[in-house]
Scaffold this active site. Structure first.
Site, mmCIF file in Angstrom:
data_model
loop_
_atom_site.group_PDB
_atom_site.id
_atom_site.type_symbol
_atom_site.label_atom_id
_atom_site.label_comp_id
_atom_site.label_asym_id
_atom_site.label_seq_id
_atom_site.Cartn_x
_atom_site.Cartn_y
_atom_site.Cartn_z
ATOM 1 N N ARG A 62 15.506 53.533 -59.277
ATOM 2 C CA ARG A 62 15.576 52.375 -60.494
ATOM 3 C C ARG A 62 14.204 52.355 -60.971
ATOM 4 O O ARG A 62 14.011 51.823 -61.950
ATOM 5 C CB ARG A 62 15.864 50.985 -59.779
ATOM 6 C CG ARG A 62 17.274 51.049 -59.400
ATOM 7 C CD ARG A 62 17.684 49.807 -58.464
ATOM 8 N NE ARG A 62 16.630 49.772 -57.287
ATOM 9 C CZ ARG A 62 16.461 48.803 -56.378
ATOM 10 N NH1 ARG A 62 17.361 47.707 -56.588
ATOM 11 N NH2 ARG A 62 15.564 48.699 -55.426
ATOM 12 N N LYS A 171 23.372 58.125 -43.053
ATOM 13 C CA LYS A 171 23.698 57.069 -42.168
ATOM 14 C C LYS A 171 23.362 55.554 -42.795
ATOM 15 O O LYS A 171 22.187 55.658 -43.323
ATOM 16 C CB LYS A 171 23.421 57.130 -40.672
ATOM 17 C CG LYS A 171 21.970 57.241 -40.529
ATOM 18 C CD LYS A 171 21.671 57.117 -39.169
ATOM 19 C CE LYS A 171 21.733 55.781 -38.387
ATOM 20 N NZ LYS A 171 20.704 55.415 -37.412
ATOM 21 N N ASP A 200 24.248 63.342 -39.703
ATOM 22 C CA ASP A 200 23.688 63.006 -38.551
ATOM 23 C C ASP A 200 22.828 63.848 -38.163
ATOM 24 O O ASP A 200 22.904 65.031 -37.576
ATOM 25 C CB ASP A 200 24.843 62.797 -37.356
ATOM 26 C CG ASP A 200 24.301 62.221 -36.131
ATOM 27 O OD1 ASP A 200 23.261 62.483 -35.572
ATOM 28 O OD2 ASP A 200 25.062 61.475 -35.396
ATOM 29 N N HIS A 201 21.343 63.486 -38.168
ATOM 30 C CA HIS A 201 20.297 64.198 -38.267
ATOM 31 C C HIS A 201 20.260 65.173 -36.553
ATOM 32 O O HIS A 201 19.692 66.130 -36.496
ATOM 33 C CB HIS A 201 19.063 63.889 -38.706
ATOM 34 C CG HIS A 201 18.336 63.020 -37.731
ATOM 35 N ND1 HIS A 201 18.617 61.534 -37.669
ATOM 36 C CD2 HIS A 201 17.408 63.128 -36.728
ATOM 37 C CE1 HIS A 201 17.828 61.027 -36.750
ATOM 38 N NE2 HIS A 201 16.926 61.612 -36.342
ATOM 39 N N GLU A 239 13.434 55.802 -26.726
ATOM 40 C CA GLU A 239 12.279 55.762 -27.637
ATOM 41 C C GLU A 239 11.365 55.135 -26.995
ATOM 42 O O GLU A 239 11.505 53.970 -26.592
ATOM 43 C CB GLU A 239 12.631 55.303 -29.085
ATOM 44 C CG GLU A 239 13.838 56.216 -29.727
ATOM 45 C CD GLU A 239 14.089 55.649 -31.045
ATOM 46 O OE1 GLU A 239 13.546 56.339 -31.784
ATOM 47 O OE2 GLU A 239 14.727 54.719 -31.232
ATOM 48 N N HIS A 263 24.460 58.743 -32.898
ATOM 49 C CA HIS A 263 23.668 60.419 -32.470
ATOM 50 C C HIS A 263 24.109 60.456 -31.051
ATOM 51 O O HIS A 263 24.567 61.519 -30.496
ATOM 52 C CB HIS A 263 22.376 59.876 -32.319
ATOM 53 C CG HIS A 263 21.602 59.422 -33.455
ATOM 54 N ND1 HIS A 263 21.898 60.251 -34.804
ATOM 55 C CD2 HIS A 263 20.617 58.693 -33.997
ATOM 56 C CE1 HIS A 263 21.344 59.710 -35.671
ATOM 57 N NE2 HIS A 263 20.452 58.605 -35.306
ATOM 58 N N LYS A 360 14.802 51.029 -27.508
ATOM 59 C CA LYS A 360 13.595 51.229 -27.984
ATOM 60 C C LYS A 360 12.696 50.750 -27.104
ATOM 61 O O LYS A 360 13.155 49.959 -26.136
ATOM 62 C CB LYS A 360 13.562 50.359 -29.314
ATOM 63 C CG LYS A 360 14.267 50.863 -30.552
ATOM 64 C CD LYS A 360 13.911 50.856 -31.750
ATOM 65 C CE LYS A 360 14.789 51.363 -32.747
ATOM 66 N NZ LYS A 360 14.643 52.811 -32.993
#
Ligand code: NDP
Ligand code: BG6
Length: 509
Positions: A62, A171, A200-201, A239, A263, A360
């Site tokens: 945009r 995703k 899905d990386h 993580e 994942h 996390k």
């Protein structure tokens, strides 16, 4: 005669990687993912000479951005995020074919302008270029983009030819079963399934692909890969990072939607599926769906645990708790950690728990799949002096990528003592450390038209079918049952209890 040392899977894996002339159009081109992953991926493909000669990059969004400004933004992104330094020679080849189209995602006239822009590229180079649309926007505009691709005729471009239009979708692919079904309906109203590449990386990670090779290009694993020899499987996706500036997004998501449903479930599917008949995309995806369908419904009381991180220390640095992060509701019931016990009801896996956890702000960043074998019978080496471990095969997905096996060995000396020993293979020592990033592989595969490492619609739906009742139960329970864990730890007590019930312990990878 066929070379007996050459496995047919490897023949398939080394198939030609040439892509037809392509214009990659990125929707959401001024965004975070474009800068951190997509532009660096295109750049590294160019550096490896994997882009087709007539390659074009078109940004769309945009914001009004001139072509020259978009090129500067792209070059800056490469400098900051690429695994290789920016070389004028490589970048020069892409820069001159990098352009930008400004327009809304729900503006039919803007999509007509985009169609004209692509037609001009075809004219310039004197051949038809395959359009590859990468939808890298927040999910709220996935649907208008898809509908406008249909209305403008862009989705049907060259349909029936090998270089037909293709669409990569980021995703999250829905937020529950109903929304995933709805999104799939919109997609199939505009595109044929073979044109769709749901990302899905994790599937683009080298080590995740290696899982297929290890399982099916070695003959030692298959005879043991079942309930007779395997005691349990633990999949950890931990993580160190917290939610950072993504609080707004994460509050609507949580660990189950953000990491487990997609994942982590892909890791489950590749670990547990039956050997496919070939490396063909449909053969592999059929096996994954079969496996996902064999998973038993979850009992929200006994099969799961959830928690939020409290304040704590990571690498000697104090970190705040989830509820103190920016953009988080005072009494948020969004989980930053989830643990699940899956039961797979088929001949291979019945009775073998698959434990999954993702969180996390955990003790360290690590993704691993640990296959724990049954204990050896305690007849010979039992009692004091014998430190026997269960044999564990672990696939280290990241970081420090590799594979290791824990065996029991004899400690040198005149008495017989045992000790667990580790056999390891490390990517960096064997192959060097400059491996391609997941997005490089995935963008190239989509250009080529290879959907093996992408999610099929029924795969996403099957996974949502498993998790939607749990999400509903958690939404109803509010904060009841929500545990906590200090930042920098290995997770909450309720997750330990989940394993304890089955006589197991979480590994500390
Ligand atoms: P951003 O929030 O950076 O948005 C990308 C672009 O979309 C923006 O630059 C903006 O461009 C446009 N946009 C932003 N908000 C809106 C809105 N409300 N309505 C319409 N357009 C909007 O997203 P990311 O780049 O972080 O992520 C893109 C996609 O990739 C998402 O689906 C995300 O879930 C997924 N993803 C992202 C990851 C990441 O690390 N960032 C990791 C894995 C997946 P403009 O204003 O010019 O139109
Ligand atoms: C994304 C999640 O899909 O994956 C993030 O939205 C998460 O929350 C990221 O941090 C993890 O990816 P990786 O490749 O760093 O393990």
């Amino acid at each position: 005669m066929a070379d007996p040392t050459r496995h047919p899977f490897l023949e398939d894996l080394s198939k030609h990687r040439g892509a037809p002339p392509t214009a990659v159009v990125i929707f959401g081109a001024s965004g975070d993912l474009t800068a951190r992953k997509l532009i660096p991926a295109v750049y590294n493909l160019a550096a490896d000479n994997l882009l087709p000669p007539d390659f074009h990059l078109v940004g769309y969004g945009r914001k009004e951005i001139a072509d020259a400004e978009f090129r500067t933004l792209a070059a800056d992104a490469i400098k900051e995020f690429s695994r290789r330094e920016l070389s004028d020679d490589v970048w020069g080849r892409i820069a001159e074919r990098t352009t930008y189209v400004a327009g809304g995602y729900d503006d039919p006239a803007a999509f007509d302008r985009l169609a004209e822009h692509l037609a001009r590229i075809d004219e310039q180079i004197g051949r038809e270029v395959q359009p590859l649309f990468y939808i890298s926007t927040p999910p709220s505009v996935f649907e208008p983009i898809l509908l406008n691709l249909g209305r403008s005729g862009l989705a049907q471009k060259h349909l029936g030819k090998p270089h037909h239009a293709k669409v990569i979708i980021e995703k999250p692919f829905g937020r529950d079963l109903t929304s995933a079904l709805e999104l799939n309906r919109t997609i199939t109203s505009v595109l044929e399934e073979h044109q769709v590449y749901r990302i899905d990386h994790y599937l683009g990670k080298e080590t995740v692909q290696d899982l297929l090779v290890q399982r099916f290009a070695n003959s030692i694993f298959e005879p043991l890969w079942n309930r007779n020899f395997i005691d349990n499987v633990q999949i950890t996706v931990a993580e160190e990072v917290g939610v950072g500036s993504r609080g707004g997004y994460y509050e609507q998501s949580g660990a189950l939607r953000d990491m487990i449903q997609n994942h982590t479930m892909q890791l489950v599917a590749l670990t547990a599926m039956e050997p496919p008949g070939s490396l063909d995309a449909e053969a592999i995806r059929d096996e994954k769906v079969k496996l996902l369908r064999a998973i038993q419904p979850l009992d929200p009381q006994h099969d799961v645990a959830r928690a939020q991180y409290d304040a704590g220390m990571i690498a000697g640095k104090p970190e705040k708790g989830y509820l103190q992060e920016e953009g988080i509701a005072e009494a948020s019931n969004t989980e930053t950690y989830a643990a699940i016990r899956l039961s797979i009801n088929n001949w291979r896996w019945q009775g073998v728990p698959f434990y999954l956890r993702s969180g996390k702000r955990m003790a360290r960043r690590v993704t691993e799949i640990a296959v724990q074998f049954k204990r050896p019978p305690g007849t010979l080496f039992a009692g004091g002096g014998f430190d026997l471990a269960t044999n564990t095969l672990s696939f280290q997905i990241q970081p420090d990528e590799g594979l290791s096996m824990v065996l029991n060995g004899k400690v040198p000396g005149l008495e017989t003592r045992t000790q667990p020993v580790k056999m390891s293979f490390r990517y960096s020592t064997t192959f060097g450390s400059n491996t391609p990033e997941a997005y490089e592989r995935l963008v190239l595969d989509a250009m080529i038209g290879d959907g093996t490492l992408f999610i099929r619609g029924d795969e996403a739906e099957t996974s949502w079918k498993l998790y939607t009742p749990l999400l509903e139960a958690w939404a109803e329970a509010g904060r009841v049952g929500m545990d906590s864990y200090p930042a920098g730890s290995w997770g909450p007590a309720n997750a330990d209890e989940l394993l304890d019930a089955g006589g197991h312990l979480w590994r500390k990878p």
